[in-house]
Design a protein around this motif. Sequence first.
Motif, PDB file in Angstrom:
ATOM      1  N   ALA A 111       0.699  -1.404  -0.125  1.00 21.34           N
ATOM      2  CA  ALA A 111      -0.101   0.009  -0.001  1.00 21.34           C
ATOM      3  C   ALA A 111       0.855   1.081  -0.057  1.00 21.34           C
ATOM      4  CB  ALA A 111      -1.011   0.106   1.372  1.00 21.34           C
ATOM      5  N   LYS A 112       1.978   1.493   0.658  1.00 22.64           N
ATOM      6  CA  LYS A 112       3.093   2.431   0.716  1.00 22.64           C
ATOM      7  C   LYS A 112       3.814   2.537  -0.426  1.00 22.64           C
ATOM      8  CE  LYS A 112       3.368   2.856   5.600  1.00 22.64           C
ATOM      9  NZ  LYS A 112       4.269   2.645   6.924  1.00 22.64           N
ATOM     10  N   GLN A 159     -14.911   8.935  10.285  1.00 19.91           N
ATOM     11  CA  GLN A 159     -14.322   9.213   8.755  1.00 19.91           C
ATOM     12  C   GLN A 159     -13.140   9.844   8.912  1.00 19.91           C
ATOM     13  OE1 GLN A 159     -15.648   8.317   6.461  1.00 19.91           O
ATOM     14  NE2 GLN A 159     -18.109   8.268   6.277  1.00 19.91           N
ATOM     15  N   LEU A 214     -10.786   9.273  11.220  1.00 16.37           N
ATOM     16  CA  LEU A 214     -10.022   8.230  11.658  1.00 16.37           C
ATOM     17  C   LEU A 214      -9.364   7.488  10.059  1.00 16.37           C
ATOM     18  CD1 LEU A 214      -8.584   7.039  14.087  1.00 16.37           C
ATOM     19  CD2 LEU A 214     -10.246   5.594  14.398  1.00 16.37           C
ATOM     20  N   VAL A 215     -10.502   7.127   9.335  1.00 21.92           N
ATOM     21  CA  VAL A 215     -10.012   6.709   8.234  1.00 21.92           C
ATOM     22  C   VAL A 215      -9.377   7.184   7.395  1.00 21.92           C
ATOM     23  CG1 VAL A 215     -11.144   5.340   6.285  1.00 21.92           C
ATOM     24  CG2 VAL A 215     -12.401   5.114   8.245  1.00 21.92           C
ATOM     25  N   SER A 216      -9.553   8.570   7.216  1.00 20.27           N
ATOM     26  CA  SER A 216      -8.536   9.493   6.493  1.00 20.27           C
ATOM     27  C   SER A 216      -7.470   9.415   6.750  1.00 20.27           C
ATOM     28  CB  SER A 216      -9.524  10.770   6.571  1.00 20.27           C
ATOM     29  OG  SER A 216     -10.423  10.900   5.636  1.00 20.27           O
ATOM     30  N   ILE A 234      -5.699   7.422   8.343  1.00 20.71           N
ATOM     31  CA  ILE A 234      -4.778   6.078   8.270  1.00 20.71           C
ATOM     32  C   ILE A 234      -4.698   5.887   6.794  1.00 20.71           C
ATOM     33  CG2 ILE A 234      -5.275   3.516   8.084  1.00 20.71           C
ATOM     34  CD1 ILE A 234      -7.248   3.856  10.576  1.00 20.71           C
ATOM     35  N   MET A 235      -5.357   6.369   5.745  1.00 18.84           N
ATOM     36  CA  MET A 235      -5.249   6.490   4.167  1.00 18.84           C
ATOM     37  C   MET A 235      -3.972   7.349   4.086  1.00 18.84           C
ATOM     38  SD  MET A 235      -8.732   5.643   2.605  1.00 18.84           S
ATOM     39  CE  MET A 235      -9.602   7.010   3.125  1.00 18.84           C
ATOM     40  N   ASN A 236      -4.117   8.560   4.763  1.00 16.54           N
ATOM     41  CA  ASN A 236      -3.028   9.339   4.392  1.00 16.54           C
ATOM     42  C   ASN A 236      -1.724   8.662   4.849  1.00 16.54           C
ATOM     43  OD1 ASN A 236      -4.326  11.492   3.401  1.00 16.54           O
ATOM     44  ND2 ASN A 236      -4.493  12.640   5.473  1.00 16.54           N
ATOM     45  N   ASP A 237      -1.524   8.196   6.125  1.00 15.25           N
ATOM     46  CA  ASP A 237      -0.295   7.748   6.687  1.00 15.25           C
ATOM     47  C   ASP A 237       0.178   6.253   5.586  1.00 15.25           C
ATOM     48  OD1 ASP A 237       1.613   7.293   8.814  1.00 15.25           O
ATOM     49  OD2 ASP A 237       0.527   5.548   8.980  1.00 15.25           O
ATOM     50  N   LEU A 238      -0.920   5.692   5.008  1.00 18.15           N
ATOM     51  CA  LEU A 238      -0.518   4.513   4.345  1.00 18.15           C
ATOM     52  C   LEU A 238      -0.099   5.166   2.779  1.00 18.15           C
ATOM     53  CD1 LEU A 238      -3.362   2.057   5.145  1.00 18.15           C
ATOM     54  CD2 LEU A 238      -0.878   1.907   5.593  1.00 18.15           C
ATOM     55  N   ILE A 271      -7.795  -1.352   5.731  1.00 18.73           N
ATOM     56  CA  ILE A 271      -7.703  -0.387   4.842  1.00 18.73           C
ATOM     57  C   ILE A 271      -6.787  -0.684   3.927  1.00 18.73           C
ATOM     58  CG2 ILE A 271      -7.529   2.155   4.331  1.00 18.73           C
ATOM     59  CD1 ILE A 271      -9.005   2.497   7.099  1.00 18.73           C
ATOM     60  N   VAL A 301      -4.761  -1.884  -1.551  1.00 20.75           N
ATOM     61  CA  VAL A 301      -4.028  -2.823  -2.435  1.00 20.75           C
ATOM     62  C   VAL A 301      -4.936  -3.453  -3.286  1.00 20.75           C
ATOM     63  CG1 VAL A 301      -2.566  -4.982  -2.274  1.00 20.75           C
ATOM     64  CG2 VAL A 301      -2.065  -3.088  -0.559  1.00 20.75           C
ATOM     65  N   ARG A 355      -9.808   5.590  -2.446  1.00 17.86           N
ATOM     66  CA  ARG A 355     -10.260   6.378  -1.155  1.00 17.86           C
ATOM     67  C   ARG A 355     -11.629   6.635  -1.082  1.00 17.86           C
ATOM     68  NH1 ARG A 355      -5.533   9.592   1.545  1.00 17.86           N
ATOM     69  NH2 ARG A 355      -7.184  10.895   2.410  1.00 17.86           N
ATOM     70  N   GLN A 387     -14.317   5.538   1.938  1.00 17.86           N
ATOM     71  CA  GLN A 387     -15.196   6.289   2.646  1.00 17.86           C
ATOM     72  C   GLN A 387     -16.679   6.060   2.329  1.00 17.86           C
ATOM     73  OE1 GLN A 387     -14.114   8.193   4.871  1.00 17.86           O
ATOM     74  NE2 GLN A 387     -12.336   9.316   4.368  1.00 17.86           N
TER      75      GLN A 387
END
Lengths: 126, 126
Positions: free
Chosen positions: A26-27, A112, A114-116, A118-122, B98, B103, B108, B112
């Motif tokens: 993912a990263k 929402q 929190l999900v955002s 996490i996706m930013n971090d990934l 997530i 993957v 995104r 959501q």
Amino acid sequence: MIIKIEPQSDIPIYTQLTNQIIEGIAKGEIQAGESLPSVRSFAADLGVNMHTVNKSYHQLEAKGIIKIIPKSGAVISSPTQSIDTVSQRMSGALRSIIAEALVSGLEREQIQELVSSIMNDLNKKE
Amino acid sequence: MIIKIEPQSDIPIYTQLTNQIIEGIAKGEIQAGESLPSVRSFAADLGVNMHTVNKSYHQLEAKGIIKIIPKSGAVISSPTQSIDTVSQRMSGALRSIIAEALVSGLEREQIQELVSSIMNDLNKKE
DNA sequence: AAAACTGTTCTATATACTCTATAACAATTA
DNA sequence: TAATTGTTATAGAGTATATAGAACAGTTTT
């Protein structure tokens, strides 16, 4: 890609490995077409048994994330499953966690966010 | 509240029960202050062992969702943990799912939307 | 007060899962 | 040819899951 295994965790080692490989993909640390280390060398690096790594690879293949080529290696696949198939599988896993978050007092917006985050971090390609 | 146990699932029975009780609370089918059935009567209804229900109750108590009063019963709690504590715990569980969704080719926005639709579904007070 | 019910604790058993450890095989790769 | 590959098989130790039965002490109901 840095893998950290916690032997004392209640999460099986092979699942810990599976999750961290997925995060690595993912990263963008590993890309489609590239190969994972051999089960033997990877096991030696991690200090675990060969079969533990092998089980993780098969878990990844069951998820459609890698393709194991017998006698050759494990190659990262491009996404192949339909959106509906993936959504349905993810939905079941998400449902329990989201329900717990709501019951624990989190607001919809907070979930929402929190999900955002996490996706930013990934998305950080390290 | 309708509970459906699948004995052949790879998810332990007590965890299936825990998740469905949490969903019931999220949906408002059970509210804070109300009691869960006794471990014996619930076990009889579900056709499982008393200790299996007991383990589920303790799992719920560990999550801060119910309070077990010895010799009395299990009562649904109001959310008591801090947002940070809950967020941190949820974050770990969400992260793996997530990452797998990304993957597997989900965008995104699609993730959501998936989260939104699950929260909508959980808000239906049946 | 007596009876029923509560969660708790203990022992016991059967099954399955996790992880490690060897070993051997056939095919690919160097 | 030699080394490496994923695969398969067997074996063992330790843990987890689920069931079963019994007993205890406190609570609730009758």
